[in-house]
Every structure is written in C-alpha cells, then in structure tokens.
Design an enzyme around this catalytic site. Structure first.
Site, short mmCIF file in Angstrom:
data_model
loop_
_atom_site.label_atom_id
_atom_site.label_comp_id
_atom_site.label_asym_id
_atom_site.label_seq_id
_atom_site.Cartn_x
_atom_site.Cartn_y
_atom_site.Cartn_z
N SER A 162 58.75 94.87 136.17
CA SER A 162 60.13 94.84 136.67
C SER A 162 60.61 93.40 136.76
O SER A 162 59.84 92.48 137.03
CB SER A 162 60.17 95.48 138.06
N TYR A 187 56.89 96.09 147.16
CA TYR A 187 57.01 96.79 145.86
C TYR A 187 56.96 95.77 144.73
O TYR A 187 56.15 95.87 143.81
CB TYR A 187 58.30 97.61 145.79
N LYS A 191 54.06 94.77 141.56
CA LYS A 191 54.31 94.59 140.13
C LYS A 191 53.76 93.24 139.67
O LYS A 191 53.11 93.13 138.63
CB LYS A 191 55.81 94.69 139.84
C1 WQD Z 1 72.33 97.05 142.10
C2 WQD Z 1 73.55 96.38 142.75
C3 WQD Z 1 73.38 96.15 145.12
C4 WQD Z 1 73.57 100.45 146.03
C5 WQD Z 1 66.36 97.53 142.33
C6 WQD Z 1 64.94 97.04 142.48
C7 WQD Z 1 64.37 96.82 141.11
C8 WQD Z 1 64.49 98.08 140.31
C9 WQD Z 1 65.96 98.45 140.19
C10 WQD Z 1 62.64 99.60 140.40
C11 WQD Z 1 73.17 95.38 143.82
C12 WQD Z 1 74.52 97.08 144.75
C13 WQD Z 1 73.53 99.24 145.35
C14 WQD Z 1 74.68 100.74 146.86
C15 WQD Z 1 75.65 98.62 146.31
N1 WQD Z 1 63.78 99.14 140.91
N2 WQD Z 1 74.55 98.35 145.49
N3 WQD Z 1 75.68 99.81 146.97
O1 WQD Z 1 68.65 96.06 143.76
O2 WQD Z 1 69.25 95.27 141.42
O3 WQD Z 1 67.14 96.52 141.77
O4 WQD Z 1 66.43 98.66 141.52
O5 WQD Z 1 62.06 99.21 139.43
O6 WQD Z 1 63.01 96.47 141.22
O7 WQD Z 1 64.95 95.80 143.16
O8 WQD Z 1 69.31 97.71 141.94
O9 WQD Z 1 70.82 99.65 141.94
O10 WQD Z 1 69.69 98.99 144.12
O11 WQD Z 1 71.52 97.56 143.17
O12 WQD Z 1 76.58 97.79 146.41
O13 WQD Z 1 74.78 101.82 147.53
O14 WQD Z 1 74.34 97.37 143.38
O15 WQD Z 1 73.72 95.31 146.21
O16 WQD Z 1 74.08 94.29 143.76
P1 WQD Z 1 68.64 96.29 142.29
P2 WQD Z 1 70.32 98.57 142.82
#
Ligand code: WQD
Length: 376
Positions: A162, A187, A191
């Site tokens: 990741s 988590y 990785k």
């Molecule tokens: C994306 C953007 C949030 C939800 C994570 C893990 C990574 C991988 C992918 C497993 C960010 C914003 C999100 C919401 C929001 N996981 N957001 N409201 O955090 O980049 O990555 O998921 O492999 O390891 O860290 O992905 O989709 O959670 O967030 O505003 O209800 O959307 O702040 O900017 P992220 P995400």
C-alpha cells in the site's frame, strides 16, 4: 515430472489424479491430464474486493487459480459470481493464512507456481484499537504462508502492499526509491514490516521473487455490476461512502476538512480503477516468472483528485446528487498523496487505462444493482 497410472505428466498441476480417472492411456485422458496438469496461481484473500476482481482477470487470461479465504471480510457469494462471470470453476479452500496445516494441504493438492497474497486486515482505524490482531494476522500470517511456500518449493510472491508505507514525509508524486516506514498506524506498519520481511527472505535465498505492489486508492467495480466493494458496516473509505449516500443508505457525506494545502482545500488522492489494479497483478506474476529478488512498484494513475473533485465527478457521471457537508479533519490524514507510476509502465509494461468517470460509473452500477452488497 509426476507419474500417475503410467501416464507421464509434466509439471503436474495436481499431485493426486483427478477423481474418476481410469488407468487406460486413452489419448483423450492424456489430453485431459495435460489440461489438468497446468501449474496454478494461489490467490490468498481471493474472495475480497481486489482479490475477486483479480481472479476474474486471471481466469480471463487462461490462468489456473486456487483460492483461499477465511471469509473474515468477504462473502462466499462474491466467488460464486466470479465463477459465473468467468464461466470457469476453480478450487476454493476456506483457510486462514495462520493455519499452517491447512496451507500445507493446499500446497500438497496443487502445484502452485506463484502466490498473489491479498489476505490481511485493512481498516486503518481498527488497527489503532486492535494492533495485536493486525500484527498476528497480517505479519504472522505472512510468515506462516512464506514458510509453507518454501517447504513446497514455491518461491514467487506478489504482495498486496500500500502507498501507506511511504508515510507522512515524502512529497507526491511518490517514487519507489523514496524512504518508507514513517507510518502513522499499525495497519500501515504491517504493510511496511511485511515488505521488509520479504526483502530479507529474498536476500536469504536468491531463488525467491517478491513483487511488492503499492496500491494507491482502488475504487470502481467490474463493468457487469455483479461484483464490487462491500465494506462491513459504515464505510471508512470515500467511494463506498459516496455510493451509499447516493443510494440513500446514508444521509450525507462529511468531507474530512477543507483547509488542506490543495487546490480546493480537500484531500487529494490517486484513485485507480480496481480492474486496472487487477491487471497490474497479472503483469506482476509474469514478471515474477522471469526475475528474482524483491522489487516494489506503484500501482496508481499518477493523477490526484480531491474529495470535491470526486463528488462532482460521481454526480456528473451518474446524474445523482451526493449531499455533503464540510466536517473536521480526520486524524492521520495527509493533504496530498499520488503516485509516479512510470516504473510499473517501464518494467512491467503496465499502465492504468480507465479514468475517473469510468470509476464513478462502475462504482454506481455495482451499488445501485446491489443496494445491500452481497447480502441480497
Ligand atoms: C480518501 C480521501 C479522506 C471518507 C486509505 C488507507 C490506505 C488504503 C486506502 C487500504 C481522504 C476523504 C474519506 C469520508 C472524506 N487502504 N474522506 N470523507 O485515507 O487515502 O487511504 O484507504 O489499503 O491504506 O490509508 O482513503 O478513501 O479513506 O480517503 O472526506 O467519509 O477522502 O479525508 O482525503 P485514504 P479514504
């Protein structure tokens, strides 16, 4: 070379004769055995979101697969639909990667030439409250898997890593030779640790190959709408949350902060279509067949979209509103994270093909055709 009933089978894909095989050397049986005797790819966690999409692409490419999953974060219906979409059957074992004897039985029953290793816990927030579960399952399970692989003489692994291993301090676009490890949650640390373990294994035995695929933000679904992301409970990730708001399952999206140093203040990420990601795994397996050592590759598009960009793209692609409000920042989030995917293009011959409109349209098709996910 394995001999069964006097029939020489080169590279037997099965170490026990297929049930009901007679001893006659009838050419048809020879052909049948040759068909049966091809090597297989073991897909751990193959029932999950990325695993199921990868199984379809492997089957479409004519590869033989064996799937294991413990169903912790997946449902049997997903694999039933994979078989339906691919029009092919394949062996499945309900097996936890920490079950050494269970893994041994799988490797004894099939000639596994490579492993694509998806199985693992992956909720960032949960990992903070249950670190021991994450280290036991993700790290301990991978050590057990590699031990059984080595015993069976299978020394090629494609690991589901990741972008989180890049931590907080590297500037985007992220490159594979940047320092890793300054990770802010258990988590992500699992990785990182697993990447380091696989590098050490490759140093200890030059016969090993470890392809470390660093995913950015996988979203979207198979074009059929029959398989997709089906998170347990309230989604942590953005796209499943958007989809559940659009279908009315959740009232509105709370955007985690709009005061980041980005073009519109909301978080920027490198969203990649899950089918492009799946294709990257096929290229990684091909690479593992002809290379040894440990090698990391970014699987991203190289383009960053903000939260508001994605909301607008989803509304425009699908003609559905996504009610949203600005909320507080989420702990641990960074402003911007996107890839430099040029190494995967140069070395693997892989490049993401699908754009953000495809990702939004395919996500919506899955969600609208399956309002309750696989729980129909
Ligand atoms: C994306 C953007 C949030 C939800 C994570 C893990 C990574 C991988 C992918 C497993 C960010 C914003 C999100 C919401 C929001 N996981 N957001 N409201 O955090 O980049 O990555 O998921 O492999 O390891 O860290 O992905 O989709 O959670 O967030 O505003 O209800 O959307 O702040 O900017 P992220 P995400």
């Amino acid at each position: 070379m394995t001999e069964i009933f006097g029939i020489m089978i080169v590279g037997s894909g099965r170490k026990r004769p297929p049930a009901g095989l007679t001893t006659e050397n009838h050419p048809t049986h020879m052909l049948a055995l040759k068909e049966e005797s091809r090597m297989s790819i073991l897909v751990t966690g193959g029932c999950g979101y990325i695993g199921s999409h990868t199984c379809i692409e492997l089957l479409k490419a004519g590869r033989d697969i064996v799937v294991i999953d413990n169903y912790y974060n997946a449902k049997p219906e997903a694999l039933r639909r994979v078989k339906e979409l691919a029009g092919k059957d394949f062996p499945f074992y309900e097996c936890d990667i920490r079950d050494e004897e269970g893994l041994r039985r799988v490797f004894a029953a099939h000639d596994i030439e490579a492993v694509i290793h998806f199985a693992g816990l992956k909720a960032v927030g949960e990992s903070v409250s249950k670190p021991l579960e994450y280290y036991d399952n993700n790290v301990g399970g991978t050590v057990t898997l590699c031990r059984v692989m080595a015993e069976a003489g299978c020394k090629r692994i494609v690991f589901s890593s990741s972008a989180t291993v890049y931590g907080m301090n590297n500037p985007s676009p992220l490159k594979e030779d940047m320092p890793t490890g300054a990770v802010t949650n258990p988590y992500g640390r699992t990785k990182y640790i697993i990447e380091e373990i696989l590098k050490d294994v490759c140093v200890s035995d030059p016969a090993w190959t470890a392809v470390l695929l660093r995913y950015f933000n996988p979203i979207g679904a198979h074009e059929s709408g029959r398989i997709g992301e089906d998170p347990n409970g309230i989604p942590n990730n953005l796209m499943p949350y958007i989809s559940q708001v659009a279908i009315g399952k959740l009232p509105q999206l709370a955007i985690h902060g709009d005061d980041y140093d980005t073009h519109d203040g909301t978080g920027v990420r490198d969203y990649i279509h899950v089918v492009d990601l799946a294709d990257g795994h096929l290229k990684a397996v091909d690479y593992a067949m002809t290379h040894t050592g440990a090698e990391a590759f970014n699987l991203g598009t190289g383009r960053g979209y903000s939260v508001l960009d994605l909301v607008k793209a989803f509304e425009s692609a699908n003609g559905v509103p996504v009610p949203h409000v600005i909320g507080p920042r989420r702990a641990g989030d960074i402003a911007t994270c996107y890839s430099d995917p040029s190494k995967a293009e140069r070395v693997l011959g892989w490049k993401a093909k699908r754009g953000v409109e495809d990702m939004c349209r395919d996500s919506w098709r899955w969600q609208s055709q399956n309002p309750k996910g696989y729980d129909e």
